[in-house]
Design a protein around this motif. Sequence first.
Motif, short mmCIF file in Angstrom:
data_model
loop_
_atom_site.label_atom_id
_atom_site.label_comp_id
_atom_site.label_asym_id
_atom_site.label_seq_id
_atom_site.Cartn_x
_atom_site.Cartn_y
_atom_site.Cartn_z
N HIS A 1 97.82 32.65 -25.61
CA HIS A 1 96.66 32.77 -24.70
C HIS A 1 96.74 34.07 -23.90
O HIS A 1 95.71 34.72 -23.66
N HIS B 1 99.88 34.36 -32.41
CA HIS B 1 99.43 33.12 -33.03
C HIS B 1 100.37 32.70 -34.16
O HIS B 1 100.64 31.50 -34.33
N ASP C 1 102.55 28.85 -26.56
CA ASP C 1 101.14 28.64 -26.21
C ASP C 1 100.73 29.66 -25.15
O ASP C 1 99.67 30.29 -25.26
N HIS D 1 88.91 23.67 -25.62
CA HIS D 1 90.35 23.59 -25.83
C HIS D 1 91.08 23.22 -24.53
O HIS D 1 91.95 22.35 -24.53
N HIS E 1 93.60 26.62 -31.95
CA HIS E 1 94.27 27.90 -31.80
C HIS E 1 93.95 28.83 -32.97
O HIS E 1 93.68 30.03 -32.78
#
Length: 232
Positions: free
Chosen positions: A153, A124, A149, A217, A195
Amino acid sequence: MANTVETQRFEAEARAGETVGEVAYRRIRLDIVNGRLQPGEKLKLDRMKQVYEASVTTLREILNRLAVEELVAAEGQRGFRVADVTAAELRQLGELRALLETHALRQSIERGDLDWEAGVVAAHYKLSVLERGLIGDMAEPVENWVACDWGFHYATISACDQPVLARTHASIFDRFVRYHMLALSFRGPPAAAEHAKLRDLVIERKADAAVELLGRHIRGGIEHILSTGRFD
């Protein structure tokens, strides 16, 4: 981890012992996911032979393999083309991504250890730096954000300990990411805030709230991509 966007752009060439066919497969697949090969584009074997340094026979095998993954369309005697993109497919991919990823997220929250938590935080942080740059109008390529991204995830679900689920999710994620790469548009502060909140909920082991946020999201990402007007 999956062969997703720029994070593994030339990883294939570096893998010891890989065949020419495997290297070419990974490069072609990556060029489709990243939008370098455009939807509907005719895949001419003579040209591809030079670009990807593989024989026509090998390329046919690769394109048939990618047709099974629905990244390429076979046209019988007319050869192959890059698969088209549609709003309907994007929505379906988003729904399937949500189904797989929320399940994997619950499993990871239940099973993840301290190293997993550290991985989520680290992934992150890298993503957040890029997001701050994009929000601040810095000249940061959107494709770099897409790669980070994916990294974030993936980190959140990496403790699910279900290899088949992880591979299936990665394949769907790549097809979903293809739309992002074609749109080349970042959703901005809402995505960044989601996020950060998702990171906190994951670390706090609040599975229900994390799953609910993840669903919103993904849906938000779908609507943003469609708002670019690129897809019918």
